[in-house]
Design an enzyme around this catalytic site. Structure first.
Site, PDB file in Angstrom:
ATOM      1  N   CYS A   1       0.843  -1.183   0.000  1.00  0.00           N
ATOM      2  CA  CYS A   1       0.000   0.000   0.000  1.00  0.00           C
ATOM      3  C   CYS A   1       0.886   1.243   0.000  1.00  0.00           C
ATOM      4  CB  CYS A   1      -0.945   0.094   1.199  1.00  0.00           C
ATOM      5  SG  CYS A   1      -2.093  -1.281   1.300  1.00  0.00           S
TER       6      CYS A   1
ATOM      7  N   ARG B   1       4.000  -0.416  -4.732  1.00  0.00           N
ATOM      8  CA  ARG B   1       3.704  -0.906  -3.381  1.00  0.00           C
ATOM      9  C   ARG B   1       2.373  -1.643  -3.306  1.00  0.00           C
ATOM     10  NH1 ARG B   1       6.939   1.967   0.291  1.00  0.00           N
ATOM     11  NH2 ARG B   1       5.623   1.179   1.948  1.00  0.00           N
TER      12      ARG B   1
ATOM     13  N   TRP C   1      -2.753  -2.852  -1.598  1.00  0.00           N
ATOM     14  CA  TRP C   1      -2.426  -4.273  -1.691  1.00  0.00           C
ATOM     15  C   TRP C   1      -3.290  -4.919  -0.616  1.00  0.00           C
ATOM     16  CZ3 TRP C   1      -0.515  -8.019   1.638  1.00  0.00           C
ATOM     17  CH2 TRP C   1      -0.058  -9.190   1.027  1.00  0.00           C
TER      18      TRP C   1
ATOM     19  N   ASN D   1      -1.640   2.044   5.554  1.00  0.00           N
ATOM     20  CA  ASN D   1      -0.762   0.974   5.091  1.00  0.00           C
ATOM     21  C   ASN D   1      -0.437   0.136   6.319  1.00  0.00           C
ATOM     22  OD1 ASN D   1       1.321  -0.607   4.106  1.00  0.00           O
ATOM     23  ND2 ASN D   1       2.829   1.061   4.185  1.00  0.00           N
ATOM     24  N   GLY D   2      -0.711  -1.174   6.267  1.00  0.00           N
ATOM     25  CA  GLY D   2      -0.431  -2.029   7.415  1.00  0.00           C
ATOM     26  C   GLY D   2      -1.635  -2.900   7.739  1.00  0.00           C
TER      27      GLY D   2
ATOM     28  N   GLU E   1      16.085 -19.298  -6.418  1.00  0.00           N
ATOM     29  CA  GLU E   1      15.772 -17.986  -6.976  1.00  0.00           C
ATOM     30  C   GLU E   1      15.116 -18.127  -8.357  1.00  0.00           C
ATOM     31  OE1 GLU E   1      15.448 -15.133  -5.937  1.00  0.00           O
ATOM     32  OE2 GLU E   1      15.671 -13.774  -7.634  1.00  0.00           O
TER      33      GLU E   1
ATOM     34  N   LYS F   1      11.353 -16.797  -9.342  1.00  0.00           N
ATOM     35  CA  LYS F   1      11.078 -15.887 -10.465  1.00  0.00           C
ATOM     36  C   LYS F   1       9.979 -16.450 -11.346  1.00  0.00           C
ATOM     37  CE  LYS F   1      12.595 -12.967  -9.345  1.00  0.00           C
ATOM     38  NZ  LYS F   1      13.536 -12.610  -8.317  1.00  0.00           N
TER      39      LYS F   1
ATOM     40  N   GLU G   1       6.504 -16.243  -9.515  1.00  0.00           N
ATOM     41  CA  GLU G   1       5.877 -14.933  -9.341  1.00  0.00           C
ATOM     42  C   GLU G   1       5.526 -14.269 -10.668  1.00  0.00           C
ATOM     43  OE1 GLU G   1       9.902 -12.424  -8.078  1.00  0.00           O
ATOM     44  OE2 GLU G   1       7.988 -11.857  -7.219  1.00  0.00           O
TER      45      GLU G   1
ATOM     46  N   HIS H   1      15.151 -38.345  -2.224  1.00  0.00           N
ATOM     47  CA  HIS H   1      14.503 -38.495  -0.919  1.00  0.00           C
ATOM     48  C   HIS H   1      13.016 -38.117  -0.960  1.00  0.00           C
ATOM     49  CE1 HIS H   1      18.327 -39.478   0.799  1.00  0.00           C
ATOM     50  NE2 HIS H   1      18.850 -38.383   0.244  1.00  0.00           N
TER      51      HIS H   1
ATOM     52  N   LYS I   1       5.918  -4.487  -4.524  1.00  0.00           N
ATOM     53  CA  LYS I   1       7.374  -4.353  -4.490  1.00  0.00           C
ATOM     54  C   LYS I   1       7.903  -4.229  -3.065  1.00  0.00           C
ATOM     55  CE  LYS I   1      11.353  -3.855  -6.502  1.00  0.00           C
ATOM     56  NZ  LYS I   1      11.934  -5.150  -6.931  1.00  0.00           N
TER      57      LYS I   1
HETATM   58  O1  M6R Z   1      12.773  -5.249  -0.398  1.00  0.00           O
HETATM   59  P1  M6R Z   1      13.235  -6.608   0.064  1.00  0.00           P
HETATM   60  O2  M6R Z   1      14.494  -7.043  -0.608  1.00  0.00           O
HETATM   61  O3  M6R Z   1      13.317  -6.732   1.544  1.00  0.00           O
HETATM   62  O4  M6R Z   1      12.079  -7.598  -0.423  1.00  0.00           O
HETATM   63  C1  M6R Z   1      12.091  -8.945  -0.075  1.00  0.00           C
HETATM   64  C2  M6R Z   1      11.132  -9.732  -0.909  1.00  0.00           C
HETATM   65  O5  M6R Z   1       9.828  -9.276  -0.726  1.00  0.00           O
HETATM   66  C3  M6R Z   1      11.471  -9.658  -2.398  1.00  0.00           C
HETATM   67  O6  M6R Z   1      12.774 -10.053  -2.645  1.00  0.00           O
HETATM   68  C4  M6R Z   1      10.515 -10.564  -3.212  1.00  0.00           C
HETATM   69  O7  M6R Z   1      10.723 -11.894  -2.895  1.00  0.00           O
HETATM   70  C5  M6R Z   1      10.690 -10.296  -4.711  1.00  0.00           C
HETATM   71  N1  M6R Z   1       9.426  -9.933  -5.303  1.00  0.00           N
HETATM   72  C6  M6R Z   1      11.206 -11.456  -5.467  1.00  0.00           C
HETATM   73  O8  M6R Z   1      11.379 -11.165  -6.810  1.00  0.00           O
END
Ligand code: M6R
Length: 606
Positions: free
Chosen positions: A2, A27, A74, A98-99, A478, A482, A485, A501, A601
């Site tokens: 947010c 955000r 959000w 926000n929160g 990672e 990617k 998401e 396993h 983000k």
């Molecule tokens: O701003 P930050 O690096 O603390 O954010 C952490 C995660 O929210 C962030 O890396 C998230 O996993 C990304 N969207 C991944 O691409």
């Protein structure tokens, strides 16, 4: 999560609120809204969807006013809809939040009994009614003090009062909030990006504080209402511009920028003439450190996992890695000779911030690796190591991941040499390799591959797996993150050696599997694990290094070979095809690459 903006001015504010909301969209982007005060009335325009839609609606209603608040959402309580979009207003006040208000259900019941009617399913609406209720018997300032005490959970708030066209109230607990200073106008914003086009002079609220923003002045208070002074900071101007340039997507631009952001970061930390690393401001003796705890979330957590391998190999530190949301709620045995290192692109992630705060309260040594140097995490940590990659807009982190790994590698090298765990020769050879990393990244980015077509297969798969050993294991995690998401495809990252396993049972005919097997000490073992998944029908994309000997191609569906490079730095190179794979898979599906569904983000809720 947010975004909040508030402006009080001697000029019209609507269009500037909308412009700031566009900047804050990273955000949250499931709904948006704005409220202004004009002629003693609160006027609201809200919609489900993006700020572009809000802007069109505002034109229809010709919303005017010299004081207003705006919000991008959000969703936490209540699905994305016009009714649940902020601001939430009563007869008297309008609130953006926000929160999460954790006791909203109890507060709502109590307010309903008193006759207040709720129009939304949000936790935020209780704040609007609570403020209205307290205003009946209290001054504005006392109302704020009392209401904030009633709220459990986290918040950044912006509040307009129908009868007070001369002020906006801002308050913070847990979620970030900045104020900006302008000529005959002042601002409230979730972060400095939202305010940058209007001012470079800002202050940050700390937890428990609130402020009253007027055109000519801003008053700050601590939680009991005692006036406090705030430092005014001058915002730095980011080196890399915010626009997409010739690119259609920020993510694509941010992937391509990586050789430059890596170079910028190396220029900041590495003295190439003397082959020295310029980190001299450690606030504690390195020799006093016995252990290291690396903490982050999501992609930042993955960079911590890679760093564990580097630190363990090159130093005598005892290294553990933790997910911030777990660390903060466990009983932790804090150790005086431990360094607690927090990694965060935004520097605002609620869980990471809370974990840092916990360490600070226990008087631990803390260090932050962040991108946003004005962020809450950067302001609290004892030592801040920026990653210098410029603003990252794409919700899927790319250049920041490489930047986080880079700073962690630089720090490893510095500590390793300081501890005399590596020789001067090794130290300088590591620095030499670092100096060619940008170039190697550039070559990897520009090398030919079939990722567009490979992406089509992953995009349409029921599920997929990403396997690796050693440094390549966190990179597999990672790569899987990617793909999840961006392309909304189920993807699991796994240590290649663990497949037998249990997860091997998932492999079926045609399932796409990425195998990361650079030619390092794990190569042969990983190739054997690859054969095991091929034997069970997997379609393997092998990512390895170029080499002339025993080139294995039998039964492998696709191969990408990056140049052979220093083993320790190879994680940087093999990440790139994974970023592109996720990008092309999302492109194939026609999904919103820069703003994937359900995400944001900056994750400022826990
Ligand atoms: O701003 P930050 O690096 O603390 O954010 C952490 C995660 O929210 C962030 O890396 C998230 O996993 C990304 N969207 C991944 O691409």
């Amino acid at each position: 999560m947010c975004g909040i903006i508030g402006i009080i001015s001697t000029k019209e504010v609507t269009s500037r609120i909308v412009n700031s909301l566009k900047k804050l969209e990273y955000r949250g982007y499931d709904s948006a809204g704005i409220a202004t005060l004009n002629g003693g009335n609160i006027n609201e325009v809200k919609c489900e969807g993006r700020v572009d839609t809000l802007e069109k609606n505002i034109q229809k209603f010709s919303l005017r006013g010299e004081i207003g608040i705006g919000h991008v959402r959000w969703a936490t309580h209540g699905r994305p809809s016009k009714a649940n979009a902020h601001p939430h207003s009563s007869e008297q006040v309008s609130v953006v939040h926000n929160g999460i208000i954790e006791n909203s259900t109890i507060l709502k019941k109590h307010l309903e009994k008193k006759g207040y009617l709720f129009k939304s399913q949000t936790d935020t609406e209780v704040i609007a009614h609570l403020v209205t209720d307290y205003l009946k018997k209290n001054s504005l300032k006392d109302t704020i003090i009392k209401v904030l005490k009633k709220l459990h959970g986290s918040f950044a708030l912006g509040i307009l009062f129908k009868d007070r066209e001369d002020l906006i109230v801002g308050a913070r607990r847990g979620s970030p909030l900045a104020v900006g200073y302008g000529p005959n106008e002042n601002y409230l914003g979730s972060d400095s990006y939202a305010l940058k086009s209007m001012t470079n002079k800002i202050s940050y609220l700390e937890d428990g504080e609130f402020c009253i923003i007027k055109k000519q002045e801003i008053e700050f208070y601590e939680s009991e209402g005692k006036k406090i002074n705030k430092k005014i900071l001058n915002l730095s101007q980011g080196a890399i511009s915010y626009d997409k340039g010739d690119y259609k997507y920020f993510m694509e631009k941010e992937i391509d920028e990586q050789p430059f952001t890596i170079q910028d970061c190396i220029n900041e930390y590495v003295d190439k003439y003397n082959r020295e690393i310029n980190i001299h401001n450690f606030p504690w003796k390195i020799s006093s450190l016995k252990s290291l705890v690396l903490i982050g979330c999501g992609t930042a957590f993955h960079s911590c996992l890679v760093a564990k391998y580097w630190f363990e190999k090159n130093t005598n530190l005892d290294v553990t890695v933790d997910i911030a949301s777990e660390f903060r709620y466990r009983k932790v045995n804090f150790k005086k000779d431990c360094l607690y290192l927090f990694v965060s692109q935004s520097g605002e992630t609620a869980d990471t911030y809370a974990a840092l705060d916990l360490c600070k309260k226990n008087k631990m040594k803390t260090c932050a690796v962040v991108n946003v140097v004005e962020s809450s995490i950067a302001r609290v940590a004892d030592l801040v190591l920026p990653i210098y990659c410029g603003q990252e807009v794409g919700v899927a982190s790319t250049k920041a991941f490489l930047g986080q790994m880079l700073v962690l590698y630089i720090l490893t090298t510095k500590i390793a040499y300081h501890q005399k765990y590596i020789t001067k020769k090794d130290y300088q050879s590591k620095i030499k390799n670092l100096l060619s990393l940008s170039n190697s990244t550039k070559k990897t980015l520009s090398s030919e591959n079939n990722l567009i077509n490979i992406g089509k297969v992953f995009a349409n798969a029921k599920g997929s797996m990403f396997l690796g050993r050693g440094y390549s294991y966190p990179i597999a995690l990672e790569g899987a993150l990617k793909l999840k998401e961006l392309a909304y495809v189920h993807a699991e990252g796994y240590p290649a050696g663990e497949m037998k396993h249990g997860p091997l049972a998932l492999i079926e005919e045609g399932m796409p599997v990425v195998v990361l097997a650079p030619r390092d000490e794990h190569y042969k073992k990983t190739i054997s694990n690859m054969q095991e998944v091929i034997a069970r029908g997997a379609k393997v994309l092998l990512i390895t290094n170029k080499n002339n000997d025993e080139i294995i191609s039998e039964n492998i569906w696709e191969q990408i070979a990056v140049d052979k490079f220093d083993d320790e730095l190879t994680p940087f190179l093999i990440t790139i095809p994974l970023q592109k794979l996720a990008f092309y898979s999302a492109l194939e599906k026609g999904y919103d690459i820069d703003k994937p569904r359900n995400l944001a983000k900056s994750v400022t809720v826990e």
